[in-house]
Scaffold this motif. Sequence first.
Motif, PDB file in Angstrom:
ATOM      1  N   LYS A 244     -57.077  63.375  -5.167  1.00 18.06           N
ATOM      2  CA  LYS A 244     -55.898  63.973  -5.814  1.00 18.06           C
ATOM      3  C   LYS A 244     -54.655  63.768  -4.959  1.00 18.06           C
ATOM      4  O   LYS A 244     -54.722  63.947  -3.730  1.00 18.06           O
ATOM      5  N   PRO A 245     -53.515  63.437  -5.573  1.00 23.27           N
ATOM      6  CA  PRO A 245     -52.285  63.359  -4.776  1.00 23.27           C
ATOM      7  C   PRO A 245     -51.930  64.740  -4.225  1.00 23.27           C
ATOM      8  O   PRO A 245     -52.262  65.757  -4.842  1.00 23.27           O
ATOM      9  N   VAL A 246     -51.274  64.744  -3.089  1.00 27.88           N
ATOM     10  CA  VAL A 246     -50.816  66.009  -2.492  1.00 27.88           C
ATOM     11  C   VAL A 246     -49.860  66.698  -3.473  1.00 27.88           C
ATOM     12  O   VAL A 246     -48.986  66.051  -4.053  1.00 27.88           O
ATOM     13  N   ASN A 247     -50.054  67.990  -3.633  1.00 29.65           N
ATOM     14  CA  ASN A 247     -49.171  68.752  -4.523  1.00 29.65           C
ATOM     15  C   ASN A 247     -47.934  69.211  -3.733  1.00 29.65           C
ATOM     16  O   ASN A 247     -48.024  70.085  -2.874  1.00 29.65           O
ATOM     17  N   ASN A 248     -46.800  68.627  -4.054  1.00 30.09           N
ATOM     18  CA  ASN A 248     -45.574  68.922  -3.296  1.00 30.09           C
ATOM     19  C   ASN A 248     -45.037  70.329  -3.555  1.00 30.09           C
ATOM     20  O   ASN A 248     -44.069  70.753  -2.930  1.00 30.09           O
ATOM     21  N   LYS A 249     -45.660  71.036  -4.481  1.00 27.12           N
ATOM     22  CA  LYS A 249     -45.171  72.392  -4.787  1.00 27.12           C
ATOM     23  C   LYS A 249     -45.842  73.441  -3.898  1.00 27.12           C
ATOM     24  O   LYS A 249     -45.503  74.605  -3.963  1.00 27.12           O
ATOM     25  N   GLN A 250     -46.823  73.020  -3.100  1.00 31.48           N
ATOM     26  CA  GLN A 250     -47.473  74.025  -2.217  1.00 31.48           C
ATOM     27  C   GLN A 250     -47.465  73.534  -0.765  1.00 31.48           C
ATOM     28  O   GLN A 250     -48.507  73.402  -0.124  1.00 31.48           O
ATOM     29  N   VAL A 251     -46.242  73.311  -0.301  1.00 24.91           N
ATOM     30  CA  VAL A 251     -46.037  72.722   1.023  1.00 24.91           C
ATOM     31  C   VAL A 251     -46.665  73.560   2.136  1.00 24.91           C
ATOM     32  O   VAL A 251     -47.378  73.044   3.000  1.00 24.91           O
ATOM     33  N   MET A 252     -46.409  74.864   2.103  1.00 26.16           N
ATOM     34  CA  MET A 252     -46.917  75.738   3.168  1.00 26.16           C
ATOM     35  C   MET A 252     -48.445  75.680   3.205  1.00 26.16           C
ATOM     36  O   MET A 252     -49.052  75.504   4.275  1.00 26.16           O
ATOM     37  N   THR A 253     -49.068  75.809   2.052  1.00 26.38           N
ATOM     38  CA  THR A 253     -50.540  75.772   1.973  1.00 26.38           C
ATOM     39  C   THR A 253     -51.068  74.444   2.505  1.00 26.38           C
ATOM     40  O   THR A 253     -52.030  74.396   3.278  1.00 26.38           O
ATOM     41  N   ASN A 254     -50.436  73.355   2.081  1.00 20.64           N
ATOM     42  CA  ASN A 254     -50.905  72.031   2.526  1.00 20.64           C
ATOM     43  C   ASN A 254     -50.817  71.900   4.043  1.00 20.64           C
ATOM     44  O   ASN A 254     -51.741  71.424   4.699  1.00 20.64           O
ATOM     45  N   LEU A 255     -49.670  72.328   4.583  1.00 21.66           N
ATOM     46  CA  LEU A 255     -49.492  72.184   6.034  1.00 21.66           C
ATOM     47  C   LEU A 255     -50.505  73.043   6.783  1.00 21.66           C
ATOM     48  O   LEU A 255     -51.082  72.608   7.783  1.00 21.66           O
ATOM     49  N   LEU A 256     -50.739  74.241   6.297  1.00 24.89           N
ATOM     50  CA  LEU A 256     -51.718  75.120   6.958  1.00 24.89           C
ATOM     51  C   LEU A 256     -53.110  74.481   6.925  1.00 24.89           C
ATOM     52  O   LEU A 256     -53.837  74.504   7.906  1.00 24.89           O
ATOM     53  N   GLN A 257     -53.461  73.887   5.786  1.00 19.49           N
ATOM     54  CA  GLN A 257     -54.780  73.246   5.678  1.00 19.49           C
ATOM     55  C   GLN A 257     -54.891  72.041   6.612  1.00 19.49           C
ATOM     56  O   GLN A 257     -55.928  71.817   7.237  1.00 19.49           O
ATOM     57  N   CYS A 258     -53.809  71.276   6.707  1.00 22.42           N
ATOM     58  CA  CYS A 258     -53.827  70.110   7.610  1.00 22.42           C
ATOM     59  C   CYS A 258     -53.984  70.577   9.059  1.00 22.42           C
ATOM     60  O   CYS A 258     -54.737  69.982   9.842  1.00 22.42           O
ATOM     61  N   LEU A 259     -53.273  71.638   9.412  1.00 20.65           N
ATOM     62  CA  LEU A 259     -53.330  72.129  10.796  1.00 20.65           C
ATOM     63  C   LEU A 259     -54.710  72.688  11.115  1.00 20.65           C
ATOM     64  O   LEU A 259     -55.230  72.520  12.227  1.00 20.65           O
ATOM     65  N   GLN A 260     -55.306  73.327  10.112  1.00 18.88           N
ATOM     66  CA  GLN A 260     -56.688  73.823  10.255  1.00 18.88           C
ATOM     67  C   GLN A 260     -57.621  72.632  10.537  1.00 18.88           C
ATOM     68  O   GLN A 260     -58.434  72.658  11.458  1.00 18.88           O
ATOM     69  N   PHE A 261     -57.469  71.603   9.751  1.00 20.78           N
ATOM     70  CA  PHE A 261     -58.278  70.382   9.894  1.00 20.78           C
ATOM     71  C   PHE A 261     -58.134  69.806  11.303  1.00 20.78           C
ATOM     72  O   PHE A 261     -59.096  69.329  11.906  1.00 20.78           O
ATOM     73  N   LEU A 262     -56.912  69.873  11.826  1.00 18.14           N
ATOM     74  CA  LEU A 262     -56.619  69.251  13.126  1.00 18.14           C
ATOM     75  C   LEU A 262     -56.968  70.165  14.310  1.00 18.14           C
ATOM     76  O   LEU A 262     -56.696  69.824  15.462  1.00 18.14           O
TER      77      LEU A 262
END
Length: 314
Positions: A244-262
């Motif tokens: 799925k393409p990244v949903n640009n409407k949930q920026v905060m959630t996406n960044l938090l998930q990426c940081l969790q991953f990292l």
Amino acid sequence: MTHTAISPHSQHSAYVGRFAPSPSGSLHFGSLVTALASYLDAKHHKGSWLVRMEDIDEPRCVKGADAAILTTLERHHLQWDGDVLYQSRQHPRYQEKVNQLLQQGAAYYCGCTRKQIKAMGGRYNGECRTQNIIDDSHVAVRMKLDNPLMSFDDGMIGHVDAEGEPEDCVIKRRDGLFSYHLVVALDDAYQGVTHIVRGRDLLDVTPLHKTLYAALGCPPVTYCHVPVAAVAAGRKLSKQNHAKPVNNKQVMTNLLQCLQFLGLAKVMPLDSQHYSNPESLISAAISHWDRKLVPNTAEIIVDSNESTYYSQPL
Ligand code: GLU
């Protein structure tokens, strides 16, 4: 004088990083992770961060994907330095280098088909080196690689051992397209790139890149390979399997998930209440960034269908 010497970026910066997506589709979660890791590593080291559109394989590019990728980066506050370099606009520079290598005898034309290479045991044996094949537009150009594959120290994984001899590398394909291996080396040198943070799916090709950069006279770079996001063991999220393409409407959630991953959850709270906006989250992540936090694993399973996922090194 080569273009490397007149590169726009190569003068001073001690750290030049880059994110180099292929615009064959929008960014998915895994590619956003890589972009963020490369951005944080650059900014933590007070470096610059470039974006290069790797649209060299034009038949595989999707119209508008470049703009979609840049929009996603901007929405996630991953602002690049300088202009975006498009490989599709660099052909004269690549061709000049290919001509130079041919003239120097460092590269040669090769007319071997896949079938012939299969008959050689699947590994090209260099037989066209001495055949003096001329350019009839249906031949590839290969670079002579006489040195063994190079081992290296990865900034996240540690020592990566390589052994064996590389086969002579195709630098221009029979269909006239420049090879990814050639242009990645030439562009990293042209742009003065010093650090590459990219997905672990490219780890296997890195010893070849090290050897090729050296053969081309391109400065060596430091590599860091981050785990890939996968939907199941061995199945990385990719445009091919319709991530799925990244949903640009949930920026905060996406960044938090990426940081969790990292792996940043070990050193900073990953909860939207703690940050007034995505910029403050990113700036905290820049300060806390540490390569050692990133899980040293080839892939991490994420649930591609849910907005939540679990981050569990395999
Ligand atoms: N363009 C490559 C990709 O999208 C990345 C190449 C690199 O980072 O060296 O997989």
